[in-house]
Scaffold this motif. Structure first.
Motif, mmCIF file in Angstrom:
data_model
loop_
_atom_site.group_PDB
_atom_site.id
_atom_site.type_symbol
_atom_site.label_atom_id
_atom_site.label_comp_id
_atom_site.label_asym_id
_atom_site.label_seq_id
_atom_site.Cartn_x
_atom_site.Cartn_y
_atom_site.Cartn_z
ATOM 1 N N ARG A 152 0.815 -1.217 0.000
ATOM 2 C CA ARG A 152 0.000 0.000 0.000
ATOM 3 C C ARG A 152 0.850 1.269 0.000
ATOM 4 O O ARG A 152 0.467 2.270 -0.585
ATOM 5 N N CYS A 153 1.995 1.242 0.667
ATOM 6 C CA CYS A 153 2.781 2.479 0.864
ATOM 7 C C CYS A 153 4.186 2.346 0.283
ATOM 8 O O CYS A 153 5.170 2.365 1.013
ATOM 9 N N CYS A 154 4.277 2.212 -1.025
ATOM 10 C CA CYS A 154 5.598 2.080 -1.651
ATOM 11 C C CYS A 154 6.004 3.395 -2.318
ATOM 12 O O CYS A 154 5.167 4.149 -2.795
ATOM 13 N N ASP A 155 7.319 3.635 -2.368
ATOM 14 C CA ASP A 155 7.860 4.784 -3.092
ATOM 15 C C ASP A 155 8.228 4.385 -4.521
ATOM 16 O O ASP A 155 8.360 5.231 -5.399
ATOM 17 N N ALA A 156 8.424 3.103 -4.723
ATOM 18 C CA ALA A 156 8.673 2.567 -6.061
ATOM 19 C C ALA A 156 8.110 1.159 -6.104
ATOM 20 O O ALA A 156 8.094 0.456 -5.094
ATOM 21 N N LEU A 157 7.653 0.778 -7.274
ATOM 22 C CA LEU A 157 6.970 -0.508 -7.403
ATOM 23 C C LEU A 157 7.336 -1.167 -8.728
ATOM 24 O O LEU A 157 7.300 -0.523 -9.777
ATOM 25 N N LEU A 158 7.721 -2.426 -8.646
ATOM 26 C CA LEU A 158 7.919 -3.231 -9.847
ATOM 27 C C LEU A 158 6.744 -4.204 -9.859
ATOM 28 O O LEU A 158 6.603 -5.025 -8.958
ATOM 29 N N LEU A 159 5.870 -4.067 -10.840
ATOM 30 C CA LEU A 159 4.560 -4.709 -10.780
ATOM 31 C C LEU A 159 4.280 -5.579 -11.997
ATOM 32 O O LEU A 159 4.385 -5.119 -13.138
ATOM 33 N N LEU A 197 -3.495 -0.701 -7.240
ATOM 34 C CA LEU A 197 -3.227 0.728 -7.015
ATOM 35 C C LEU A 197 -4.456 1.486 -6.509
ATOM 36 O O LEU A 197 -4.346 2.636 -6.093
ATOM 37 N N GLU A 198 -5.613 0.828 -6.535
ATOM 38 C CA GLU A 198 -6.854 1.491 -6.111
ATOM 39 C C GLU A 198 -6.752 2.072 -4.707
ATOM 40 O O GLU A 198 -7.147 3.198 -4.476
ATOM 41 N N ASP A 199 -6.241 1.249 -3.784
ATOM 42 C CA ASP A 199 -6.152 1.792 -2.425
ATOM 43 C C ASP A 199 -4.705 1.930 -1.954
ATOM 44 O O ASP A 199 -4.398 1.841 -0.782
ATOM 45 N N ALA A 200 -3.819 2.153 -2.926
ATOM 46 C CA ALA A 200 -2.414 2.416 -2.570
ATOM 47 C C ALA A 200 -2.186 3.927 -2.507
ATOM 48 O O ALA A 200 -2.966 4.693 -3.065
ATOM 49 N N GLU A 201 -1.110 4.302 -1.825
ATOM 50 C CA GLU A 201 -0.751 5.735 -1.767
ATOM 51 C C GLU A 201 -0.018 6.110 -3.050
ATOM 52 O O GLU A 201 1.213 6.217 -3.075
ATOM 53 N N VAL A 202 -0.781 6.307 -4.106
ATOM 54 C CA VAL A 202 -0.168 6.492 -5.428
ATOM 55 C C VAL A 202 0.626 7.796 -5.564
ATOM 56 O O VAL A 202 1.563 7.867 -6.360
ATOM 57 N N ALA A 203 0.276 8.807 -4.792
ATOM 58 C CA ALA A 203 1.000 10.085 -4.891
ATOM 59 C C ALA A 203 2.465 9.920 -4.487
ATOM 60 O O ALA A 203 3.325 10.701 -4.869
ATOM 61 N N ARG A 204 2.719 8.862 -3.696
ATOM 62 C CA ARG A 204 4.066 8.592 -3.210
ATOM 63 C C ARG A 204 4.959 7.925 -4.248
ATOM 64 O O ARG A 204 6.184 7.911 -4.128
#
Ligand SMILES: [Zn+2]
Ligand SMILES: [Zn+2]
Length: 252
Positions: A152-159, A197-204
């Motif tokens: 939920r709270c990542c600064d970078a994501l490999l998806l 990404l729906e309920d992730a902190e996407v701005a981060r």
């Protein structure tokens, strides 16, 4: 903290994560020679590595792990189940990872997260270092509540954006393989990946890398079309290539 890919897809995966103190290789689906070549492209050699982490025993992730650990003498961290593969658990390189329990490897906090995938005891990883978090998430058939919580709270994501549902249905795979790939213990489709990404902190999110993309059942454009609307900053989005991987990305 920064990360890079040696290559991503069903023909081989390997990701590098490094800080000032250490450099970790996550999975190695390439031969020693190929790994050396791909690491050189990123300005590194296997002798720079602190450790290897393994998500699961499918050959596109584990093929080069033990040969590399033996040649360059380094520890290999994975679950008990993954260690059952080949001689891994019996070798002195093996270090036990208990899923859901974070450990420190070379100053980086590593959380192995259990995922639904058709392997013995598969996991994916969330890494934290100096208040920054990098999530690596491929090879799962569905998004469980545990996965949602950890990523939920990542600064970078490999998806993982493995396939497009329609392309898989109309594609060349035999029926049984379509069932496997598209099932709850197979691989994420573009829509499932977007739903994380729906309920992730996407701005981060500074970087979102589309990974483990099927060459037969998806295109980078389709994956991008699914993920981009979920992001605040579409410049953050890029895709990992099977041959080229991607170059170093800093998490500032
Ligand atoms: Zn894979
Ligand atoms: Zn797999």
């Amino acid at each position: 903290m920064r990360f890079a890919s040696l290559g991503s897809g069903s023909k081989g995966n390997a990701t590098l994560l490094e800080t000032e103190q250490s450099c970790i290789l996550i999975d190695c689906g390439f031969s020693i020679k190929e790994t050396e070549r791909r690491m050189a492209r990123l300005g590194r050699t296997p002798s720079d590595l602190t450790a290897i982490l393994v998500t699961h025993e499918h050959s596109d992730h584990i093929k080069g792990v033990l040969p590399l650990a033996r040649k360059y003498k380094m520890p290999v961290y994975c679950s008990y189940g993954t260690g059952e593969h080949g001689q891994l658990r019996l070798s002195h390189h093996w270090r036990h990872l208990e899923l859901g329990v974070s450990i420190d490897i070379g100053g980086i906090s590593v959380m192995p997260v259990a995922v639904p995938h058709d392997a013995r005891e598969p996991c994916q990883f969330v890494f934290s270092y100096q208040k920054k978090t990098f999530g690596l998430l491929t090879d799962l058939g569905s998004i469980t509540p545990v996965v949602r919580e950890h990523y939920r709270c990542c600064d970078a994501l490999l998806l993982e954006c493995n396939h497009d549902v329609t392309m898989l249905a109309n594609g060349p795979y035999p029926y049984s393989l379509k069932q496997r790939v598209g099932g709850d213990w197979g691989h994420l489709n573009n829509q499932q990946a977007a739903s994380l990404l729906e309920d992730a902190e996407v701005a981060r999110l500074q970087h979102v890398v589309i990974a483990h993309l099927s060459e037969k059942n998806n295109t980078p454009a389709l994956a991008r079309m699914a993920i981009e609307p979920m992001l605040v900053n579409s410049d953050a989005l890029l895709s990992a290539d099977q041959e080229a991987g991607f170059d170093w990305l800093d998490i500032a």
